[in-house]
Motif scaffolding. Sequence first.
Motif, mmCIF file in Angstrom:
data_model
loop_
_atom_site.group_PDB
_atom_site.id
_atom_site.type_symbol
_atom_site.label_atom_id
_atom_site.label_comp_id
_atom_site.label_asym_id
_atom_site.label_seq_id
_atom_site.Cartn_x
_atom_site.Cartn_y
_atom_site.Cartn_z
ATOM 1 N N ALA A 286 -9.759 -1.005 -9.980
ATOM 2 C CA ALA A 286 -10.201 -0.347 -8.757
ATOM 3 C C ALA A 286 -11.407 -1.108 -8.244
ATOM 4 C CB ALA A 286 -10.559 1.113 -9.019
ATOM 5 N N SER A 287 -11.788 -0.830 -7.000
ATOM 6 C CA SER A 287 -12.921 -1.549 -6.423
ATOM 7 C C SER A 287 -14.230 -1.189 -7.112
ATOM 8 C CB SER A 287 -13.020 -1.236 -4.926
ATOM 9 O OG SER A 287 -13.135 0.165 -4.728
ATOM 10 N N ASN A 288 -14.286 -0.035 -7.763
ATOM 11 C CA ASN A 288 -15.483 0.435 -8.454
ATOM 12 C C ASN A 288 -15.176 0.508 -9.950
ATOM 13 O OD1 ASN A 288 -17.593 2.093 -9.559
ATOM 14 N ND2 ASN A 288 -18.021 2.844 -7.492
ATOM 15 N N HIS B 167 -9.987 7.089 -11.487
ATOM 16 C CA HIS B 167 -8.587 7.214 -11.083
ATOM 17 C C HIS B 167 -7.664 6.963 -12.269
ATOM 18 C CE1 HIS B 167 -8.301 2.823 -11.267
ATOM 19 N NE2 HIS B 167 -6.993 2.980 -11.160
ATOM 20 N N GLN C 175 0.846 -1.182 0.000
ATOM 21 C CA GLN C 175 0.000 0.000 0.000
ATOM 22 C C GLN C 175 0.894 1.249 0.000
ATOM 23 O OE1 GLN C 175 -2.794 -0.166 3.236
ATOM 24 N NE2 GLN C 175 -3.686 -2.109 2.552
ATOM 25 N N SER D 156 -14.580 3.841 -11.701
ATOM 26 C CA SER D 156 -13.506 4.665 -11.161
ATOM 27 C C SER D 156 -12.934 5.612 -12.203
ATOM 28 C CB SER D 156 -12.385 3.769 -10.618
ATOM 29 O OG SER D 156 -11.315 4.556 -10.138
ATOM 30 N N TYR E 296 -8.318 3.820 -6.506
ATOM 31 C CA TYR E 296 -9.516 3.880 -5.665
ATOM 32 C C TYR E 296 -10.354 5.058 -6.122
ATOM 33 C CZ TYR E 296 -12.523 4.321 -1.571
ATOM 34 O OH TYR E 296 -13.600 4.408 -0.743
ATOM 35 N N TRP E 297 -11.680 4.893 -5.944
ATOM 36 C CA TRP E 297 -12.597 5.984 -6.298
ATOM 37 C C TRP E 297 -13.900 5.799 -5.572
ATOM 38 C CZ3 TRP E 297 -17.453 5.871 -8.558
ATOM 39 C CH2 TRP E 297 -17.984 7.095 -8.993
ATOM 40 N N SER E 298 -14.506 6.911 -5.170
ATOM 41 C CA SER E 298 -15.866 6.884 -4.659
ATOM 42 C C SER E 298 -16.526 8.210 -4.987
ATOM 43 C CB SER E 298 -15.892 6.635 -3.156
ATOM 44 O OG SER E 298 -15.426 7.781 -2.452
ATOM 45 N N PHE F 248 -1.106 -1.053 -4.391
ATOM 46 C CA PHE F 248 -2.359 -0.421 -4.017
ATOM 47 C C PHE F 248 -2.130 1.043 -3.681
ATOM 48 C CE2 PHE F 248 -5.951 0.411 -1.124
ATOM 49 C CZ PHE F 248 -7.000 -0.157 -1.838
ATOM 50 N N SER G 244 -3.973 -1.407 -8.113
ATOM 51 C CA SER G 244 -5.317 -0.936 -7.806
ATOM 52 C C SER G 244 -5.317 0.505 -7.331
ATOM 53 C CB SER G 244 -5.944 -1.829 -6.728
ATOM 54 O OG SER G 244 -7.268 -1.421 -6.452
ATOM 55 N N ARG H 208 -8.288 8.298 -6.190
ATOM 56 C CA ARG H 208 -6.969 8.102 -5.584
ATOM 57 C C ARG H 208 -6.092 7.465 -6.650
ATOM 58 N NH1 ARG H 208 -7.085 4.268 -0.716
ATOM 59 N NH2 ARG H 208 -8.419 5.919 0.119
#
Length: 890
Positions: free
Chosen positions: A435-437, A442, A361, A440, A409-411, A383, A407, A417
């Motif tokens: 990314a988790s979404n 990013h 990370q 995203s 990140y985005w929300s 990450f 990976s 990120r």
Amino acid sequence: MKLNGCFVYALLFALLSVSIASARIYAGGVSGCGDLAVAANSDDYRGDGGNIFIHSVGWTDHTTEAEKDAIVSLWADRAWGIEMGHTTSNYTARQNAYVSRYLSRGIEAEFITVNCFSSSRVPDVTDWELTIQAYYDKGVDPSTPIYPTFEYQNMAAYYTQLHNNYVSDRADFQQLIEASGGLTIDIPPHVYFLRINNANPNIQKYHDWILDAIGWAHSQGHTVGIIVSPNNSKEEYDEETEAFVQILRDHDALPDFFVVENYSTEDPSTYENEVGNEDTPHHQLGCARLMQTDWFPSAPEDELFRQTVDLGSWSESATWNSDWEPLASCDYVTDLRLRTPGTDSVFGGRSLTIESGGQLQVRTTGGAVATATNLVMAGGTLFAGTGADVTNILDGTVEIQTNTTISGYWSDSAGARNLEIRSAVSGAGEIASTASNSSSTHELIVGNAANTYAGKWISNAGTLLFRNAGAVGTADIEVKANGKLKIEGNWNQAFNGAALAVADSAAASVDIGGYDWVVAQLSFGSVDVPEGTYAAAELNAMGANAVFTGSGSVTVGAVVPVVTMDVLGSAQTWTTATIWDNDLAPSGEYAYVVPATGNLTSPDGSSVFPGDSLIVEGGGKVQFRGKEEYGAATTINNLILSGGTEAQPVSLAAGTGINTVNVLQGSVFNDGYTILSGYWSDSGPRNLRISATIGGDGTFYSTASSASTTHSATIDNPANTFSGLWMSNRGTLVFESPGAVGAASIEVLGSGKLEIQGNWQPTNEVSLTVADSAAAGVDLGAYTWSVPNVTIGSTVLEDGTYSVSELNALGGAVFAGTGTLVVGTPVPPMLETEWGGGELTFAWSEGGYRLQCNTNGLASGDWFDVPGGDTSPVSVLPEDELGFFRLIAE
């Protein structure tokens, strides 16, 4: 100002403190010096890297000749420290003694420490400098440091005045240390505890004086050694020494080395603290052994440590199954979640492997960088580890051993990120950017132009952004249904078989920008795109979705086998079969690569490189040797200068002769940093002429090895499309027409010169930057240059028209000629037409333009000059069947 006994320099030292693992240990003394001759007394101590310290009194008065011979033999592979006495203003006696006692026996000390303080004597700086030089004059290796042994703090005359005589306050103390590059401090632990527990607060300042001396010396980059000795410790010697060392550790004040010795001349049979043996704690060797094993255990080497604390910091010892912070001598592996610090940090281990299930990370923000050299991805994940609307940055090297996920990140609430990989990426497994979404926004930013990665980049979510074409390496790229791709450069890896696969999806995106990409294979959805060159609209027409954007093109071409030069370093002629890894002379069925340190030359006279293409990588060199005066030229069709950087440039050099011009023809594509190298000697210059068409968007740096060079580098092809940067560093960079410049900017450095033989009127936002230097020169001739952006020295010119004298008034006399320089974005001339008398007449008002026509359709690009079209007006007859006309700058 002092704060609770902690000094500014001691606080500085906390930032520079020596690792426990790096403190070297030396043992010896006076009483029992002969004990050093017995192997059993020190077997383990020596075996674990312990070193020897000789006090001259012990050597001369307490050691027999036979013991000296045995000591020299037994400790031959260990480092020696030697303590000498001092006689003021005498530069021969002690030095001669050193020669006879040590140098004559072949003993080369790692350092010498001299007892230049005694009673109430403080050494004079000049006398000390002469003392040091006298040792060197007598044969001591000049690289051997000679330190002053500081005993000032122990002297009865001064120990109540230490608070007024800190090293950080005394210029003479500082000069003594600076003259030697360091110091040793004599601190008997027994005396230390007596002083700090004394009722007199001034005597207690002994502690503060020691911290100040260590802190000041380390803050200046000097070496610090501490001598511990027993004084009256007797059997409590090891306990008092351990307690003293712990205090130093607690104050981040550990030295670079420790000396453990006694000064006593007592009979060792009745003296508790003799040199003795390593098994008796209150002996010198015993105390040194405890220091080595229990207090300062030797750092492990060539060991593998595993992460045991999930979400631990990579820099903390508690994260690993080790008592040590990561060491450069050891390797580290994890299948847990490992975090970088949020500030600038460098992983201390030799390598770091992220296994399947593991994460690294990256948590740097605010421009901070986490650096990991020899990061190995063995199935784990990189990450983006923290923050909102931030970019976490990783640098160093990354080897992709097996499939790897990177990976971001985005929300909706936090935003994107991003993760920026500045590391040099190698290996061949797949890299999936995700990314988790899936929505995203990013970015995974990849920027190292020297990447050699040969696997496949996969964009699953967010944008996979390459800052330059070299960052892709030789890998394939796949854009999935929610993936996006952008490459900021002319990506051309067709010769390495690179393929691009793009999903035909409304959420997918491929931004070609204004660049030209060349790939061996391209698939769009279910369509295998045929060979050819395509604009974005043409590619989108093959699918259901407008995935491709940008004004550039994608060319799909057949793969040409690659042959690499494998005889490196020395210059090699390209016709020699054995310099290539297939051991065959070049032929048209292969592409050829000159890697770093390769030095390829053309044959003398006229020659044509027979390969399909010649690719020169960063650090590689090509010399062309055809001489203009003999009508000879070197021709290389499809010369690709790929991936050069300022640190490791490609070199394109004039290869032979004096007072001559070496000529290169064919075609050149440069997407990196390339040196154009001429030559000069007292006999004359070696000039170069490049008649080849030049394309790409890299940098050409024109120079020669000598600052006195008078050579010229002439660029003469008016059809050049080069859009990068020309730099004139040494010699004269000559363009025989404005078209030879292409669409590039120009920079003239401090010793560079520039000529453009024509009215240079670029239509794009290029710049001209000129150093305000007496050695620089720009010859406008009788021409008018119209340049959007001009900088002279530190002055950015305002829009307007400038004469040579006006330009030189802004700085030095850099400009020459009778021409003018127009600064600002040019307004294209109005092309007027008139039909009459059976002729079509074209007219325009501004000079420096010419009329061209095209009879094969706009898509063909087959423009040619209209006869007489360089002067307005121009008339043409309708029977000429001319289809299209345009006016271009000359």
